[in-house]
Design a protein around this motif. Structure first.
Motif, mmCIF file in Angstrom:
data_model
loop_
_atom_site.group_PDB
_atom_site.id
_atom_site.type_symbol
_atom_site.label_atom_id
_atom_site.label_comp_id
_atom_site.label_asym_id
_atom_site.label_seq_id
_atom_site.Cartn_x
_atom_site.Cartn_y
_atom_site.Cartn_z
ATOM 1 N N ASP A 68 0.865 -1.107 0.026
ATOM 2 C CA ASP A 68 0.075 0.029 -0.136
ATOM 3 C C ASP A 68 1.038 1.149 0.123
ATOM 4 O OD1 ASP A 68 -1.827 2.065 0.311
ATOM 5 O OD2 ASP A 68 -3.106 0.872 1.853
ATOM 6 N N PHE A 69 0.976 2.153 -1.169
ATOM 7 C CA PHE A 69 1.676 3.091 -1.149
ATOM 8 C C PHE A 69 0.766 4.347 -0.873
ATOM 9 C CE2 PHE A 69 3.748 0.060 -4.143
ATOM 10 C CZ PHE A 69 5.001 0.160 -3.821
ATOM 11 N N TYR A 91 2.566 -8.290 3.673
ATOM 12 C CA TYR A 91 1.915 -6.987 3.595
ATOM 13 C C TYR A 91 3.058 -5.815 3.728
ATOM 14 C CZ TYR A 91 -0.661 -2.604 4.524
ATOM 15 O OH TYR A 91 -1.175 -1.304 4.720
ATOM 16 N N ILE A 92 3.325 -5.095 2.701
ATOM 17 C CA ILE A 92 4.292 -4.164 2.839
ATOM 18 C C ILE A 92 3.640 -2.685 3.091
ATOM 19 C CG2 ILE A 92 6.324 -3.168 1.675
ATOM 20 C CD1 ILE A 92 6.885 -5.597 -0.096
ATOM 21 N N PHE A 93 4.297 -2.190 4.108
ATOM 22 C CA PHE A 93 3.817 -0.843 4.604
ATOM 23 C C PHE A 93 4.904 0.257 3.999
ATOM 24 C CE2 PHE A 93 4.120 2.662 7.853
ATOM 25 C CZ PHE A 93 2.705 3.166 7.143
ATOM 26 N N ILE A 94 4.526 1.379 3.292
ATOM 27 C CA ILE A 94 5.622 2.186 3.100
ATOM 28 C C ILE A 94 5.350 3.240 4.236
ATOM 29 C CG2 ILE A 94 6.216 4.103 1.479
ATOM 30 C CD1 ILE A 94 4.638 0.866 0.283
ATOM 31 N N SER A 95 6.254 3.239 4.865
ATOM 32 C CA SER A 95 6.640 4.328 6.028
ATOM 33 C C SER A 95 7.505 5.555 5.412
ATOM 34 C CB SER A 95 7.091 3.716 7.232
ATOM 35 O OG SER A 95 7.243 4.863 8.395
ATOM 36 N N SER A 96 8.175 6.240 6.337
ATOM 37 C CA SER A 96 9.236 7.323 5.910
ATOM 38 C C SER A 96 10.211 7.465 6.948
ATOM 39 C CB SER A 96 8.325 8.520 5.959
ATOM 40 O OG SER A 96 8.975 9.627 5.785
ATOM 41 N N GLU A 140 -0.717 -11.704 16.152
ATOM 42 C CA GLU A 140 -1.245 -12.849 15.247
ATOM 43 C C GLU A 140 -0.305 -13.241 14.260
ATOM 44 O OE1 GLU A 140 -4.328 -10.408 12.552
ATOM 45 O OE2 GLU A 140 -4.455 -10.383 14.873
ATOM 46 N N GLY A 141 0.775 -12.665 13.960
ATOM 47 C CA GLY A 141 1.666 -13.167 12.623
ATOM 48 C C GLY A 141 1.096 -12.425 11.703
ATOM 49 N N PHE A 142 0.455 -11.349 11.492
ATOM 50 C CA PHE A 142 0.219 -10.524 10.551
ATOM 51 C C PHE A 142 1.278 -10.540 9.452
ATOM 52 C CE2 PHE A 142 -0.683 -6.722 8.009
ATOM 53 C CZ PHE A 142 -1.830 -7.119 7.234
ATOM 54 N N PRO A 143 1.573 -10.774 8.408
ATOM 55 C CA PRO A 143 2.939 -10.706 7.641
ATOM 56 C C PRO A 143 3.358 -9.458 7.266
ATOM 57 C CG PRO A 143 1.622 -11.595 6.284
ATOM 58 C CD PRO A 143 0.671 -11.274 7.617
ATOM 59 N N VAL A 144 3.762 -8.441 8.068
ATOM 60 C CA VAL A 144 4.022 -7.332 7.593
ATOM 61 C C VAL A 144 5.620 -7.027 7.403
ATOM 62 C CG1 VAL A 144 4.118 -6.311 9.989
ATOM 63 C CG2 VAL A 144 3.898 -4.675 8.213
ATOM 64 N N THR A 145 5.926 -6.265 6.596
ATOM 65 C CA THR A 145 7.159 -5.783 6.394
ATOM 66 C C THR A 145 7.137 -4.310 6.092
ATOM 67 O OG1 THR A 145 8.160 -7.699 5.053
ATOM 68 C CG2 THR A 145 9.157 -5.510 4.938
ATOM 69 N N GLY A 202 15.681 -1.919 -4.507
ATOM 70 C CA GLY A 202 15.715 -2.613 -3.243
ATOM 71 C C GLY A 202 14.350 -3.069 -2.819
ATOM 72 N N PHE A 203 13.289 -2.433 -3.163
ATOM 73 C CA PHE A 203 11.947 -2.723 -2.673
ATOM 74 C C PHE A 203 11.576 -4.195 -3.448
ATOM 75 C CE2 PHE A 203 7.423 -2.865 -2.825
ATOM 76 C CZ PHE A 203 6.933 -2.041 -1.602
ATOM 77 N N VAL A 204 11.633 -4.485 -4.699
ATOM 78 C CA VAL A 204 11.516 -5.798 -5.267
ATOM 79 C C VAL A 204 12.299 -6.871 -4.865
ATOM 80 C CG1 VAL A 204 11.116 -7.081 -7.703
ATOM 81 C CG2 VAL A 204 10.667 -4.494 -7.289
ATOM 82 N N GLY A 205 13.463 -6.580 -4.368
ATOM 83 C CA GLY A 205 14.114 -7.614 -3.846
ATOM 84 C C GLY A 205 13.625 -8.127 -2.204
ATOM 85 N N LEU A 206 12.701 -7.125 -1.578
ATOM 86 C CA LEU A 206 12.100 -7.569 -0.599
ATOM 87 C C LEU A 206 10.715 -8.019 -0.704
ATOM 88 C CD1 LEU A 206 12.722 -4.292 1.580
ATOM 89 C CD2 LEU A 206 14.063 -6.313 1.634
ATOM 90 N N MET A 207 10.244 -8.126 -1.785
ATOM 91 C CA MET A 207 9.018 -8.861 -2.038
ATOM 92 C C MET A 207 8.976 -10.404 -2.085
ATOM 93 S SD MET A 207 7.694 -6.301 -5.249
ATOM 94 C CE MET A 207 6.233 -7.238 -5.681
ATOM 95 N N ALA A 208 8.298 -11.134 -1.226
ATOM 96 C CA ALA A 208 8.182 -12.422 -1.123
ATOM 97 C C ALA A 208 9.483 -12.823 -0.583
ATOM 98 C CB ALA A 208 7.868 -12.965 -2.505
ATOM 99 N N ASN A 209 10.098 -12.025 0.242
ATOM 100 C CA ASN A 209 11.453 -12.708 0.984
ATOM 101 C C ASN A 209 10.790 -12.831 2.289
ATOM 102 O OD1 ASN A 209 13.624 -12.607 2.584
ATOM 103 N ND2 ASN A 209 14.780 -11.159 1.231
#
Length: 334
Positions: A68-69, A91-96, A140-145, A202-209
């Protein structure tokens, strides 16, 4: 591999979506359909803020990654958690990176640097998002990065420190017109900017990692420049002199016409150098290959060649003239 990209047309998200497609991902962009998505990206037209509509849309779907961008507040990520729990492996959250403590106790920043920003609500909201998501990971193990970008840009806009509501073009126009430009502080603080295509690597390298679930990871260039160097690069690309007028950040933050407090005191006024060791551990071989000089020069050339990116801002131009003339009077008194 299947990814749902909430957004998909912005500076960061479009670069990520483009690279993911090139690497074989099936990418679906979920947005309101106001702008064209990158080539090869499937489009689902919906407003993520309409929770029932989106929940019905994805009811029978599953994803390897949801990113979610356009999530900015705790309410946004709470909604995403309700919609996507059990439907995604990550689930990847874009912080700052602006969420890191201000003022800094050490100019070298890594993921263990405390999060606290009393100057900028935007940053505090991002911190609240991180807190909620990490609690859900622990409970609960929600799979966040969590991903923390800093100043990420592309060819469509030239990055500057102080600008008006219509973007950076008016700063470039002042340079082209032979006018002085306002630089916060004395121009010697260090800053890092990352081209969107480097960020995407960098971001795509983290996807499904699977190793990055439950982690916060910053993605930036390793290069830093002073603001004097940044503005000098812009002036050189325009083939005009650099005529700076230095204004204290605290003075700019007190402006009655522009809200610079968060952007400067909460971010750009501080020297920051990023330590990307954690990213390079999880994404071996990552390096930002577009230098700041190269990226700035390319952005200047693009904007100059594309009139649609030249949005004038006479209000900001007049404000700059008033500030500069007021400083001249102050110097005469001193």
């Amino acid at each position: 591999m299947r990814a749902l990209c909430i957004g998909g047309t912005g500076v960061i998200s479009s670069a990520v979506a483009e690279l993911a497609v090139r690497r074989g991902w099936e990418v679906i962009a979920l947005n309101r359909g106001n702008r064209e998505v990158p080539a090869g990206v499937m489009s689902w037209q919906a407003d993520i803020r309409q929770e029932r509509e989106v929940a019905a849309l994805v009811e029978r779907e599953s994803f390897d990654v949801v990113m979610d961008f356009i999530a900015y507040t705790r309410e946004d990520v709470e909604r995403d958690w309700r919609i996507f729990r059990g439907k995604t492996k990550q689930y990847i959250f874009i912080s700052s990176a602006s969420a890191y403590q201000k003022p800094l106790t050490d100019y070298v920043v890594n993921e263990s640097t405390p999060l606290a920003n009393p100057y900028w609500q935007y940053s505090r909201d991002k911190i609240a998002c991180e807190d909620f998501l990490m609690n859900k990971y622990r409970e609960e193990g929600f799979p966040v990065t969590v991903v923390r970008p800093s100043h990420t840009y592309c060819e469509r806009s030239v990055p500057v420190g102080v600008q008006g509501k219509n973007g950076s073009w008016q700063v470039l126009k002042r340079m082209l017109d032979g006018k002085a430009v306002i630089v916060h502080g004395d121009g010697t603080s260090l800053w890092t900017m990352t081209h969107s295509t480097d960020f995407a690597k960098g971001f795509v390298g983290l996807m499904a990692n699977p190793h990055v679930l439950g982690h916060a990871i910053q993605i930036t260039s390793d290069e830093s420049m002073s603001w004097n160097q940044i503005y000098s690069c812009i002036a050189q690309a325009l083939e005009v002199p650099f005529r700076p007028v230095y204004v204290p950040s605290a003075l700019l933050a007190g402006s009655q016409f522009y809200d610079f407090k968060g952007n400067l005191l909460g971010d750009k006024a501080h020297s920051i150098v990023f330590d990307n060791a954690k990213l390079k551990h999880f994404v071996p071989g990552f390096t930002a290959t577009i230098s700041m000089r190269e990226g700035i020069t390319a952005a200047v050339s693009y904007v100059v060649a594309h009139p649609e990116n030249q949005i004038e801002d006479p209000e900001f131009d007049g404000w700059c003239d008033q500030v500069i003339s007021g400083l001249d009077g102050l110097r005469a008194i001193i």
